[in-house]
Motif scaffolding. Structure first.
Motif, mmCIF file in Angstrom:
data_model
loop_
_atom_site.group_PDB
_atom_site.id
_atom_site.type_symbol
_atom_site.label_atom_id
_atom_site.label_comp_id
_atom_site.label_asym_id
_atom_site.label_seq_id
_atom_site.Cartn_x
_atom_site.Cartn_y
_atom_site.Cartn_z
ATOM 1 N N ILE A 328 17.548 5.532 -0.602
ATOM 2 C CA ILE A 328 17.565 5.326 -2.057
ATOM 3 C C ILE A 328 18.330 6.501 -2.662
ATOM 4 O O ILE A 328 17.753 7.508 -3.087
ATOM 5 C CB ILE A 328 16.142 5.157 -2.632
ATOM 6 C CG1 ILE A 328 15.473 3.972 -1.925
ATOM 7 C CG2 ILE A 328 16.194 4.946 -4.150
ATOM 8 C CD1 ILE A 328 14.104 3.627 -2.395
ATOM 9 N N LYS A 349 14.111 -1.549 -4.708
ATOM 10 C CA LYS A 349 12.877 -2.082 -4.129
ATOM 11 C C LYS A 349 13.156 -2.705 -2.764
ATOM 12 O O LYS A 349 12.389 -2.507 -1.816
ATOM 13 C CB LYS A 349 12.241 -3.096 -5.077
ATOM 14 C CG LYS A 349 11.573 -2.411 -6.254
ATOM 15 C CD LYS A 349 10.849 -3.389 -7.132
ATOM 16 C CE LYS A 349 10.160 -2.649 -8.268
ATOM 17 N NZ LYS A 349 9.715 -3.547 -9.314
ATOM 18 N N THR A 351 15.542 -1.908 -0.757
ATOM 19 C CA THR A 351 15.835 -0.811 0.180
ATOM 20 C C THR A 351 14.527 -0.109 0.585
ATOM 21 O O THR A 351 14.350 0.261 1.755
ATOM 22 C CB THR A 351 16.809 0.200 -0.472
ATOM 23 O OG1 THR A 351 17.871 -0.538 -1.038
ATOM 24 C CG2 THR A 351 17.339 1.183 0.531
ATOM 25 N N ALA A 352 13.642 0.045 -0.378
ATOM 26 C CA ALA A 352 12.348 0.675 -0.076
ATOM 27 C C ALA A 352 11.603 -0.163 0.964
ATOM 28 O O ALA A 352 11.075 0.347 1.949
ATOM 29 C CB ALA A 352 11.515 0.812 -1.343
ATOM 30 N N ARG A 353 11.567 -1.456 0.728
ATOM 31 C CA ARG A 353 10.822 -2.350 1.621
ATOM 32 C C ARG A 353 11.399 -2.316 3.036
ATOM 33 O O ARG A 353 10.663 -2.197 4.017
ATOM 34 C CB ARG A 353 10.850 -3.775 1.056
ATOM 35 C CG ARG A 353 9.955 -4.756 1.789
ATOM 36 C CD ARG A 353 10.054 -6.164 1.210
ATOM 37 N NE ARG A 353 11.416 -6.619 0.981
ATOM 38 C CZ ARG A 353 12.253 -7.015 1.942
ATOM 39 N NH1 ARG A 353 11.866 -7.021 3.183
ATOM 40 N NH2 ARG A 353 13.478 -7.403 1.643
ATOM 41 N N GLN A 355 13.143 0.035 4.481
ATOM 42 C CA GLN A 355 12.884 1.322 5.150
ATOM 43 C C GLN A 355 11.432 1.389 5.619
ATOM 44 O O GLN A 355 11.138 1.891 6.692
ATOM 45 C CB GLN A 355 13.189 2.478 4.209
ATOM 46 C CG GLN A 355 14.660 2.595 3.873
ATOM 47 C CD GLN A 355 14.942 3.869 3.085
ATOM 48 O OE1 GLN A 355 15.319 4.888 3.636
ATOM 49 N NE2 GLN A 355 14.719 3.806 1.796
ATOM 50 N N GLU A 356 10.548 0.874 4.782
ATOM 51 C CA GLU A 356 9.121 0.882 5.137
ATOM 52 C C GLU A 356 8.902 0.038 6.386
ATOM 53 O O GLU A 356 8.218 0.459 7.329
ATOM 54 C CB GLU A 356 8.304 0.357 3.954
ATOM 55 C CG GLU A 356 6.812 0.488 4.150
ATOM 56 C CD GLU A 356 6.013 0.192 2.883
ATOM 57 O OE1 GLU A 356 6.585 0.192 1.772
ATOM 58 O OE2 GLU A 356 4.803 -0.034 3.016
ATOM 59 N N LEU A 363 9.554 8.123 1.326
ATOM 60 C CA LEU A 363 10.842 7.657 0.790
ATOM 61 C C LEU A 363 11.457 8.731 -0.091
ATOM 62 O O LEU A 363 10.826 9.202 -1.044
ATOM 63 C CB LEU A 363 10.642 6.383 -0.033
ATOM 64 C CG LEU A 363 10.195 5.128 0.709
ATOM 65 C CD1 LEU A 363 10.063 3.966 -0.275
ATOM 66 C CD2 LEU A 363 11.169 4.768 1.834
ATOM 67 N N ILE A 365 13.871 9.770 -3.014
ATOM 68 C CA ILE A 365 14.422 9.059 -4.175
ATOM 69 C C ILE A 365 15.423 9.983 -4.850
ATOM 70 O O ILE A 365 15.057 11.016 -5.412
ATOM 71 C CB ILE A 365 13.322 8.698 -5.207
ATOM 72 C CG1 ILE A 365 12.133 7.999 -4.539
ATOM 73 C CG2 ILE A 365 13.896 7.876 -6.356
ATOM 74 C CD1 ILE A 365 12.248 6.530 -4.360
ATOM 75 N N MET A 385 8.227 2.280 -8.951
ATOM 76 C CA MET A 385 8.345 2.466 -7.503
ATOM 77 C C MET A 385 7.003 2.886 -6.909
ATOM 78 O O MET A 385 6.666 2.483 -5.805
ATOM 79 C CB MET A 385 9.425 3.518 -7.223
ATOM 80 C CG MET A 385 9.900 3.557 -5.808
ATOM 81 S SD MET A 385 10.430 1.952 -5.198
ATOM 82 C CE MET A 385 12.140 1.991 -5.579
ATOM 83 N N THR A 389 5.637 0.681 -3.676
ATOM 84 C CA THR A 389 5.540 1.085 -2.257
ATOM 85 C C THR A 389 4.258 1.868 -1.983
ATOM 86 O O THR A 389 3.780 2.594 -2.862
ATOM 87 C CB THR A 389 6.748 1.942 -1.824
ATOM 88 O OG1 THR A 389 6.558 2.363 -0.470
ATOM 89 C CG2 THR A 389 6.932 3.165 -2.701
ATOM 90 N N LEU A 393 6.399 9.611 -2.074
ATOM 91 C CA LEU A 393 7.796 9.806 -2.467
ATOM 92 C C LEU A 393 8.238 11.263 -2.333
ATOM 93 O O LEU A 393 7.438 12.188 -2.467
ATOM 94 C CB LEU A 393 7.993 9.365 -3.918
ATOM 95 C CG LEU A 393 7.653 7.912 -4.252
ATOM 96 C CD1 LEU A 393 8.011 7.617 -5.704
ATOM 97 C CD2 LEU A 393 8.357 6.925 -3.316
#
Ligand code: B12
Length: 818
Positions: A328, A349, A351-353, A355-356, A363, A365, A385, A389, A393
C-alpha cells in the motif's frame, strides 16, 4: 497517600454496584440515577458510607451516565458540571465520616454511540464529550478517573486521550467482554489491553458482563503479556432472568471463592460490579487483604506488540519472522496512487486483503504522493482501513503532521516507519510514540548521513536510545532498520547491514527489520539476490522485513528460516503448510495430499479416557499423559495401559511417519510422551517383587537411540525376579561385554530398531566368540525376527512378555545343564 504506592504494597479494594444499591433505596425504572446527585444526595452518601464501612479503599461516584449524551436522554445535559460536582461532593462527605484514606473515583461509562465509520459520532465530538465529563470530575476533586463497562476500544481510546489532556490524576480503563472473550466490537483481551498499555493508562481492567469465574478464565495468562497493573470488577455471576427480573445468583461466599483464581493470576485492585453489595466487598476484603498484589516485571524483554482492534502480532526472538506488507504505497503500485488521487480506497482494500491472504502480519501504509495532502489522506484512510483489516498497521510517512493525525485516529497500537537520529526528527517523533503508545522503525543515520561501519551505526543507535529514555521510552519500542543499500552501487554495505543487525541485538537487545528489495536494485534476477540476502540477515537474527508477502520464494525461505532459527519449534507451522509439497522447485508429485492427512487425523478420537491416552501419545501431548494415566491406573493395570493403548499408539505414529503424514519433530514429541508415560507407570509395573532368578545386561546397540521398547523389556524382566543392569542406548559391543563380565551376567539382551543397526547384534556375537566368552544372547526390537536371531545364534522374543518367558527358559536350561 499515593495510589500507585499503595497498590505496590497490597491489593486495594474498590466498591461494588451503585445501581443495585440505588434501586434498593427507591430508584425507579426509567429514572436518571445521576439526577439523584441533585435531589437525593443523602442516599448517595449512604451508599458510599456503606461501602467504606465494608472496607472499600476506593469509591466510585454516581456519575456512570454523567456524560452529555446520556444526560441528554433526561434533558439534563446543561447540568453536567453540577451533577458530576455534586457526585464527587457526596463521596467526599461520606469519606469525612471515616478516619482513613479513601480515594474518590470519577466513574465514567460509555456514551452508547459509536465513533465513525461504525457510528455517526466523529473522533473530535467523542473527544469533547469525554473531555467535558473528565474535567468536571477533576475540577470537583476526584482522585482518579475510572472508565467502566466500555464495549469499544476505539471509544475508550478517545476517552483516555481526552482524560490525559484534561487531568493529571490516575486513569483506570475497564472494558466489558462477552463470554467469547471479545468486546461487543470484537476486541480480544490482549489486543485491547495492549492498546491501553500503550496509551499509558495507570490501571487496565475488566468489569461487568460476567462473574469472577468467567473473568478469571478470560484474563488467564494476561500478566505474561501486559505489565500494567490490573483491576477487576466482576458481576455477582452471570445474571438470569427470573419472572421478568434480572437476578444475580452468585452468593458473596461463592463470589469470594471464585475470585481466588484471579488473585492467584495477579491483580492489584478488586471491586464488584452489578449485583454486588457491601456484603460482597466486606467478604472480599477479609479474604484477600493479606494476599500479594501483582508485581510489575522489572526485566523487560525485547518484544514489539503491534495490535489492531481485533488482533496482535508480537515480534520477538522466539516468534515467527514478521512480514510487513509493503504494497500500500503509491510508488509500489500505480493503483494506490490512483486511489489517493481519486479519494477512493477500493484498490487499497483489495491490496490489503491480498497481502493478508498471502500471510502478511502487518500492513505498511504509505500515502505520500506529490501534490496530495497526506494528512487528509490519512484522515480518510485510517478509520476505514482499521475496521477493514484485522492486521496491525505501520504508518509510513516523513511528514510529522500527517503521522500525528494517523496515530491519533488509529484505534490500534501502530508501528511508525520511521525515525532516525536526526535531532529534528527525534524531537517530533519521540513525543508521538509516547502519547500514542507506538513503536518505531529506527534508521541508524543522523545529520552526517549513513555510517559506513556497523560500529558507527551502533553509536548512532545509542544516541537515540539515550534521547528516548528522556521520554520514558525503552529500547523495546524500537525496531532497528538494517539500512539496506543497493549492492551493485556499494559492494561493502551488504555485510555492514548484516553486522548491524547482529550487534544491535547482541549489544543492545534490539529487534530488527529492513526494506529488503533495495539490495538488488539494478541487477538481473533480483528475487534470487533478495532471497539470498534475506537468508544472510535471518542468520544474523533479523526479526522482520518490509517486503512483498506475495513473493513465493521469499515466503518459502521465511517459513524455512523460522524452523532453522528456532522461531517455529518442532517445525509445527512449517509442516502444516508444506506437508503436501515434495519439491518446491520441481514437482508436487508423489506427495502426501492434504486429504490423506485429514483422513488420518480423523482416526484419532478424543472421547473416552482410553481414546485420550491413545491420542496423547499420537499427538505428542507430553504435558497431559501423566494426568491421563493417573486416571487410567484406577481402571486398568499398568501392563494393560501399555499394551492396549500406548504401544498401539506409538506403532500408529510409526505408520504416520511412514506415510509422510508425520515428520521427525512429531515423531519425537510422541516418543517423549511415550517415555514420560512409561516412567510414570514404572513403579506400578515394579510393584510385585519376586525371588531373584538371574542377572541380565540389557542395551540398545551402537548407532541406535531407540530405547522405549528396550526400557519396557527391562522393567518387565525386573518385575519378574531378574536383576537387570540397563546400559542405555547407543552402546558399543565392547562395553556390553565388559559390563556383562563385570556383573557376571547370566543373559545379555540387545535391542535394535533399525535395519542398519540390527547387524550390530551379529557383530556382538562374533566379538564375544573372539573373546572366547559364551553368554546367552537374547535379541529383539521391531526389525528383528526369529530368522535373523537363528542366523547369528541368538534367542529371540517378539515383545516384553515373551522376553520374560524366554529368559526363564534360558535360565532353566542352563540350570539343567549345570
Ligand atoms: C519413537 C521412534 C523414534 C524416537 C525414539 C525415541 C526413543 N527414546 O526411543 C526418535 C524420534 C528419537 C526416533 C529417531 C529415529 N528414528 Co525412529 N522410530 C520410532 C517409532 C515411531 C516407534 C518405536 C517405538 O518406540 N515403538 C514402541 C516400542 C514399545 O516398540 P519396540 O521398540 O518395537 O519394542 C517392543 C518389541 O520390539 C520388543 N523389544 C524391543 N527391544 C527388545 C529387546 C529385546 C532383547 C527383546 C527380547 C525384545 C525387545 O519389546 C518391546 C515391547 O513390547 C518407530 C516406528 C515403529 N512403528 O516401530 C520408528 C523407527 C524405528 N525409526 C526409524 C528411523 C529411520 C529413525 C531415524 C533414523 C529418523 C531420522 N530420519 O532421523 C532416527 C534414528 C536415530 C538413531 N540413530 O537411532 C525407522 C527405522 C527404519 C528401519 N527399518 O530401519 C522406523 C521403523 C520408522 C520408519 N518407518 O521409518 N525414532
Amino acid at each position: 497517600m499515593d495510589l500507585h504506592k499503595l497498590t505496590d504494597e497490597r491489593i486495594v479494594f474498590l466498591d461494588g454496584a451503585m445501581g443495585t444499591m440505588l434501586q434498593r433505596k427507591g430508584l425507579k425504572a426509567g429514572e436518571s440515577p445521576e439526577s439523584w446527585n441533585l435531589v437525593h444526595q443523602d442516599k448517595i452518601i449512604e451508599v458510599h458510607k456503606e461501602y467504606i464501612e465494608a472496607g472499600s479503599d476506593i469509591v466510585n461516584t454516581n456519575t456512570f451516565g454523567g456524560n452529555t449524551l446520556k444526560l441528554k436522554e433526561y434533558n439534563l445535559q446543561d447540568k453536567l458540571e453540577e451533577i458530576n460536582g455534586k457526585a464527587v461532593e457526596a463521596a467526599k462527605k461520606a469519606r469525612d465520616f471515616f478516619k482513613r484514606d479513601v480515594f474518590i473515583s470519577g466513574s465514567i461509562g460509555p456514551t452508547g454511540e459509536f465513533v465513525k465509520p461504525v457510528g455517526n459520532i466523529s473522533f473530535d465530538e467523542m473527544y469533547e464529550i469525554y473531555y467535558r465529563q473528565v474535567k468536571a470530575l477533576g475540577n470537583a476533586g476526584a482522585d482518579l478517573i475510572n472508565f467502566e463497562t466500555m464495549v469499544d476500544i476505539g471509544e475508550l481510546r478517545i476517552a483516555v486521550l481526552a482524560a490525559k489532556d484534561a487531568v493529571k490524576i490516575p486513569i483506570f480503563a475497564n472494558l466489558t467482554f462477552n463470554e467469547d472473550g471479545r468486546t461487543l466490537t470484537g476486541s480480544d483481551v490482549f489486543s485491547a489491553f495492549n492498546i491501553l498499555e500503550g496509551l499509558g493508562v495507570d490501571f487496565i481492567g475488566t468489569n461487568c458482563g460476567m462473574g469472577p469465574d468467567e473473568m478469571g478464565r478470560m484474563i488467564n495468562g494476561i500478566n505474561q503479556l501486559i505489565d500494567t497493573k490490573i483491576v477487576v470488577q466482576a458481576n455477582a455471576g452471570i445474571p438470569k432472568l427470573i419472572d421478568g427480573k434480572t437476578v444475580f445468583t452468585c452468593s458473596p461466599h461463592d463470589y469470594v471463592k471464585q475470585l481466588e483464581k484471579i488473585v492467584e493470576e495477579g491483580v492489584n485492585i478488586i471491586g464488584g460490579c452489578c449485583g454486588t453489595t457491601p456484603e460482597f466487598i466486606k467478604m472480599v476484603k477479609e479474604k484477600f487483604k493479606d494476599s500479594l498484589p501483582k508485581k510489575i516485571r522489572q526485566e523487560k524483554k525485547s518484544r514489539i506488540k503491534l495490535s489492531s482492534t481485533t488482533g496482535t502480532f508480537m515480534i520477538s526472538r522466539e516468534t515467527p519472522f514478521c512480514k510487513i506488507g509493503e504494497k500500500i504505497n503509491p510508488s509500489a503500485l500505480k493503483k494506490i496512487a490512483d486511489d489517493i488521487r481519486l479519494e477512493s480506497q477500493s484498490n487499497m482494500k483489495e491490496t490489503a486483503r491480498k497481502q493478508e491472504e498471502a500471510g502478511a502480519h502487518v500492513l505498511d501504509i504509505n500515502l505520500g504522493l506529490g501534490g496530495s495532502d497526506e494528512t487528509k489522506s490519512f484522515q480518510r484512510v485510517i478509520p476505514e482501513m482499521s475496521s477493514f483489516t484485522k492486521l496491525p498497521l505501520c504508518i509510513d510517512t516523513t511528514d510529522p503532521k500527517a503521522l500525528e493525525e494517523a496515530l491519533r485516529l488509529y484505534p490500534g497500537r501502530a508501528l511508525i516507519n520511521s525515525i532516525s537520529a536526526e535531532k529534528e526528527r527525534m524531537e517530533k517523533i519521540l513525543p508521538l510514540m509516547k502519547k500514542y503508545g507506538a513503536y518505531a522503525v529506527f534508521l541508524p543515520l543522523d545529520e552526517k548521513g549513513i555510517p559506513e561501519t556497523a560500529e558507527e551505526r551502533i553509536k548512532v543507535i545509542k544516541k537515540v536510545l539515550n534521547e528516548a529514555e528522556k521520554y520514558g521510552l525503552g529500547k523495546e519500542r524500537f525496531l532497528v532498520d538494517a539500512l539496506v543499500m543497493t549492492v551493485s552501487a556499494n559492494p561493502k554495505l551488504a555485510k555492514v547491514s548484516v553486522e548491524t543487525i547482529r550487534l544491535a541485538y547482541e549489544e543492545l537487545g534490539l529487534l530488527s527489520t529492513c526494506g529488503l528489495s533495495n539490495i538488488s536494485f539494478g541487477l538481473p534476477g533480483r528475487n534470487a539476490v533478495n532471497a539470498s540476502f534475506l537468508s544472510m540477515l535471518m542468520g544474523a537474527g533479523l526479526d522482520s522485513a518490509i517486503l512483498n508477502p506475495e513473493d513465493e520464494l521469499l515466503s518459502i525461505m521465511i517459513d524455512a528460516g523460522n524452523v532453522l532459527y528456532e522461531r517455529d519449534i518442532h517445525a509445527i507451522s512449517y509442516i502444516k503448510k508444506y506437508q503436501q509439497v515434495k519439491n518446491f522447485f520441481k514437482d508436487n508429485q508423489g506427495a502426501q495430499t492434504a486429504n490423506t492427512v485429514l483422513q488420518e487425523q480423523k482416526k484419532v478420537k478424543n472421547e473416552t479416557l482410553e481414546d485420550k491416552i491413545y491420542a496423547a501419545v499420537v499427538e505428542g501431548s507430553k504435558e497431559e499423559i501423566t494426568g491421563l494415566l493417573a486416571e487410567g491406573i484406577k481402571k486398568y493395570n499398568a501392563q494393560e495401559l501399555l499394551n492396549r493403548f500406548m504401544i498401539p499408539a506409538i506403532t500408529y505414529v510409526g505408520d504416520l511417519y511412514d506415510k509422510k503424514v508425520y515428520y521427525l519433530p512429531q515423531l519425537m514429541l510422541s516418543a517423549e510422551t511415550m517415555k514420560k508415560g512409561t516412567e510414570y507407570l514404572e513403579p506400578y509395573l515394579k510393584q510385585e517383587t519376586r525371588k531373584f532368578i538371574a542377572t541380565i545386561i540389557i542395551a540398545t546397540v551402537k548407532g541406535d537411540i531407540h530405547d522405549i521398547g528396550k526400557n519396557i523389556v527391562s522393567i518387565m524382566l525386573e518385575n519378574n525376579g531378574f536383576k537387570v543392569i540397563d546400559l542405555g542406548k547407543d552402546v558399543s559391543k565392547e562395553i556390553v561385554l565388559e559390563k556383562a563380565l563385570e556383573h557376571k551376567a547370566d543373559i545379555i539382551c540387545l535391542s535394535a530398531l533399525m535395519t542398519t543397526t540390527m547387524v550390530e547384534m551379529g557383530h556382538f556375537k562374533e566379538y564375544m566368540k573372539a573373546q572366547r566368552k559364551e553368554i546367552p544372547l537374547m535379541i529383539g526390537g521391531a526389525v528383528v525376527n526369529q530368522d535373523y536371531a537363528a542366523s547369528i545364534g541368538a534367542y529371540f522374543s517378539k515383545d516384553a512378555v515373551e522376553a520374560v518367558e524366554r529368559a526363564k527358559q534360558i535360565i532353566g536350561s542352563i540350570n539343567k545343564k549345570g
